[in-house]
Design a protein around this motif. Structure first.
Motif, PDB file in Angstrom:
ATOM      1  N   SER A   1      65.135 -12.108  79.980  1.00  0.00           N
ATOM      2  CA  SER A   1      65.192 -11.696  78.571  1.00  0.00           C
ATOM      3  C   SER A   1      65.866 -10.351  78.374  1.00  0.00           C
ATOM      4  N   ARG A   2      66.076  -9.644  79.447  1.00  0.00           N
ATOM      5  CA  ARG A   2      66.700  -8.320  79.374  1.00  0.00           C
ATOM      6  C   ARG A   2      67.864  -8.242  80.361  1.00  0.00           C
TER       7      ARG A   2
ATOM      8  N   GLU B   1      67.819   0.210  75.179  1.00  0.00           N
ATOM      9  CA  GLU B   1      67.913  -1.246  75.292  1.00  0.00           C
ATOM     10  C   GLU B   1      68.121  -1.793  73.883  1.00  0.00           C
TER      11      GLU B   1
ATOM     12  N   SER C   1      60.358  -2.312  82.047  1.00  0.00           N
ATOM     13  CA  SER C   1      61.559  -2.367  81.206  1.00  0.00           C
ATOM     14  C   SER C   1      62.323  -1.054  81.297  1.00  0.00           C
TER      15      SER C   1
ATOM     16  N   ILE D   1      67.128  -8.541  72.785  1.00  0.00           N
ATOM     17  CA  ILE D   1      65.940  -8.920  73.554  1.00  0.00           C
ATOM     18  C   ILE D   1      65.081  -9.908  72.775  1.00  0.00           C
TER      19      ILE D   1
ATOM     20  N   VAL E   1      72.079  -5.902  77.826  1.00  0.00           N
ATOM     21  CA  VAL E   1      71.150  -5.312  76.857  1.00  0.00           C
ATOM     22  C   VAL E   1      71.063  -3.806  77.046  1.00  0.00           C
TER      23      VAL E   1
ATOM     24  N   SER F   1      64.253   0.488  71.299  1.00  0.00           N
ATOM     25  CA  SER F   1      63.625  -0.828  71.417  1.00  0.00           C
ATOM     26  C   SER F   1      62.148  -0.722  71.077  1.00  0.00           C
TER      27      SER F   1
END
Length: 496
Positions: A221-222, A195, A298, A200, A226, A165
Motif C-alpha cells: 500500500s506504500r 508520504e 511507515s 496510500i 508514494v 500523511s
C-alpha cells in the motif's frame, strides 16, 4: 585541577578524525570534558576514577533525535519515559529528542508541551537527557505568531514536525508553507514526514476490496513512489520558502537522490534514515501467525536490496545528516498493540489497523556501529550521523562531540575482535515484547556509557547503573548546520 574521571588508552573518535594513545586521555570534571591530551593519568588523585579503554574506540554518547515516547500508536502498550530512556542508555544513547504532539483540537501548544513535561515527571523522570520536538497538526495564527516564539525563546524547543500523511495529522501544502515561513524567521528546523496520503488511501481501498489485508500488504500500500513524490514536493516547498527542512525516515534510492540533487544546488535540505531501512527487507512482513505485524512501520521496509545499498551510500557520502531510530513501538502480543490488526474471532488480519512503528532506541547505536565493522562507513561517519550532526542540527550545543567544554557523554566500545554480541529481546531494556532484530549478530556493543561524567551503563559489571531522574531536559538553540541560502527580504519572505 582535581579530576573526577580519566579515560585512558582509547582511540578517540570525532566526526573529523581519530586520536590514538597516548594523546587520547580524557579528563572529566563536574560533568564536563576538561582536558584531552597525553599523560593525564599522572594528574589523578585518590578520588579520580580511572578507566582503561584497552585500545577500543571511545565515541560521544549517541544522540537519537527521532524517538516516540508516551505518544502515538499503541497507547498503553508503548514505552514511557521510564522504559524508553532506560533502553536508550543501555544502547549507548545518552540524549533523546522525543515528541510533544498537538492534536487537531489543541489550540495551545504551550499546554501540550506542559503536558509532556508532566508525563515525564509523573513517570519518575528520565534516565537519559532529553528534549522535545513539537508535532504541529493545527497551525493556527495564534500558534504560529504567538506561541511558537515563546517555545523557541523560552521553552528551548527549536524544531517542529509536520505530516503529509494520516487523516489526523496531515497538513495541506499551503499550511506547510505557512509553518515554514514562521520557522524560517524563528531559526527553527522543520521535520517532514513525506508520504502521499491520497495515493496510500486509494491503494488501501483497492487492496481491501480484494481481501488482500495480511501484514505484507502494508508495504504494497506504500510503494516507493508514494514516498518519492512527497519527498520531491516537500523539497520544492522548502525551496520556495528557502527554509531548512529534514525529511525523516528516508527509505528509497529515489528519495535519497532527490535530497542529493537539492543539496548539490545548495538548498538547506537534510535527511535522516533509520536502521530498519538499512537491515530489513519486506519479506519479514510475510512471517506466519501474524508475526509479520511486528515489522509494520511507515514508510515500510522495502523489497529491493538496492534501496538498502543506496541508503548506506547516502550515509557514506554525506547525503544523510542523521541516523535515527524512529522508536515508535507497540507490544505485539496485546489486544491494544499490534494485534489491533487481527480480528480475535475470525483471525482475519487487517494491515491498515496495525499500529505503525518499531522498537529501536536501544539497538540504533550498535546497528550503526556495525556498519563500521562491515566496511560500509567509517567510524568517523558513524559518529557524525549518530551523535554530532543530530546535536548540531537540533541545537544541542553541549552534546555530540568529544572536546573540552562539552558534556562528558562518552561511550567506550569493546576492543576490536574481543567479543561478539547477539541481539535478543530478553537482553533489551524496553517495555516491548519483541525486537525486529532478534538474532542479529553484532561485532560490538557499548561496554561503558557515561552521561555527564557518571557511569550509567557497564555491560559486564552490573549493566544498567544509571538512576531514573538523573536525565535532564535540555533547552536547545537553533540549527548549526546548513542554513537558508538567501538572506534577502521581499513581500512574503521574512527576515532571517
Amino acid at each position: 585541577m582535581e579530576f573526577d574521571l580519566i579515560i585512558t588508552n582509547g582511540v578517540l573518535v570525532t566526526a573529523s578524525g581519530t586520536v590514538d594513545p597516548p594523546n587520547s586521555d580524557i579528563a572529566v570534571k563536574d560533568g564536563k570534558i576538561a582536558l584531552i591530551g597525553s599523560g593525564l593519568v599522572g594528574f589523578a588523585s585518590e578520588r579520580t576514577t580511572i578507566v582503561d579503554a584497552e585500545g577500543a574506540h571511545v565515541t560521544p554518547g549517541g544522540v537519537d533525535t527521532h524517538v516516540h515516547i508516551s505518544q502515538g500508536a499503541g497507547g498503553i502498550t508503548m514505552d514511557g519515559f521510564d522504559t524508553g530512556t532506560r533502553s536508550a542508555i543501555c544502547g549507548g544513547t545518552t540524549t533523546v529528542v522525543c515528541f510533544a504532539a498537538q492534536e487537531r483540537w489543541n489550540e495551545s501548544v504551550l499546554e501540550v508541551v506542559d503536558e509532556y513535561h508532566a508525563k515525564c515527571a509523573s513517570q519518575g523522570g528520565s534516565y537519559s537527557d532529553y528534549g522535545f520536538h513539537l508535532i504541529l497538526t493545527n497551525p493556527s495564527p495564534s500558534v504560529l505568531d504567538e506561541q511558537l516564539p515563546i517555545l523557541r525563546h523560552e521553552g528551548g524547543i527549536s524544531s517542529v514536525k509536520l505530516y503529509m500523511s494520516y487523516d489526523n495529522r496531515q497538513l495541506t501544502d499551503a499550511q506547510i508553507m505557512s509553518v515554514l515561513q514562521r520557522t524560517r524567521a524563528l531559526g527553527m528546523t522543520t521535520m517532514i514526514h513525506a508520504e502521499n496520503w491520497d495515493m496510500i488511501k486509494f491503494i488501501i481501498k483497492q487492496l481491501e476490496e480484494r481481501k488482500l489485508t495480511d501484514p505484507y500488504f502494508h508495504a504494497v500500500s506504500r510503494p516507493p513512489l508514494v514516498e518519492n513524490e512527497a519527498a520531491y514536493r516537500a523539497i520544492a516547498i522548502a525551496e520556495l520558502m528557502d527554509t531548512p527542512i529534514l525529511l525523516v525516515h528516508i527509505s528509497t534510492r529515489s528519495s535519497r537522490d532527490h535530497v542529493r540533487a537539492a543539496q548539490t544546488r545548495m538548498l538547506p535540505i537534510h535527511a535522516e534514515t533509520c536502521p530498519q531501512y538499512l537491515y530489513l527487507l519486506s519479506d519479514v512482513l510475510k512471517k506466519p501467525d501474524f508475526e509479520g505485524a511486528k515489522y509494520v512501520c511507515s514508510p515500510p521496509v522495502r523489497d529491493d536490496k538496492d534501496d538498502i545499498d543506496a541508503l548506506w551510500e547516502g550515509i557514506a557520502n554525506g547525503t544523510f545528516t542523521t541516523l535515527s531510530s524512529d522508536h515508535c513501538p507497540s507490544c505485539w502480543d496485546h489486544p491494544q498493540g499490534k494485534k489491533l490488526g487481527l480480528d480475535q474471532d475470525t483471525k482475519i488480519a487487517k494491515f491498515s489497523a496495525i499500529p505503525n512503528g518499531l522498537p529501536g532506541v536501544e539497538t540504533r547505536f550498535p546497528l550503526g556501529y556495525q556498519g563500521v565493522s562491515d566496511g560500509k562507513i567509517t567510524v568517523e561517519k558513524f559518529v557524525e550521523v549518530a551523535s554530532t550532526n543530530p546535536a548540531k542540527l537540533y541545537g544541542l550545543e553541549s552534546k555530540g562531540v568529544l572536546a573540552p567544554g562539552y558534556d562528558a557523554d562518552i561511550v567506550i566500545w569493546y576492543p576490536k575482535g574481543s567479543s561478539k554480541h547477539s541481539i535478543s529481546n530478553s537482553s533489551l531494556h524496553h517495555k516491548i515484547d519483541y525486537t525486529p532484530y532478534e538474532g542479529f549478530a553484532l561485532d560490538n556493543w557499548p561496554r561503558y556509557t557515561f552521561l555527564r561524567g557518571k557511569l550509567v551503563w557497564a555491560k559486564d559489571k552490573g549493566g544498567l547503573l544509571g538512576e531514573q531522574g538523573y536525565g535532564k531536559f535540555i533547552k536547545r538553540s537553533g540549527n548549526q548546520l546548513r542554513q537558508p541560502r538567501d538572506k534577502w527580504v521581499n513581500e512574503w519572505r521574512p527576515v532571517v
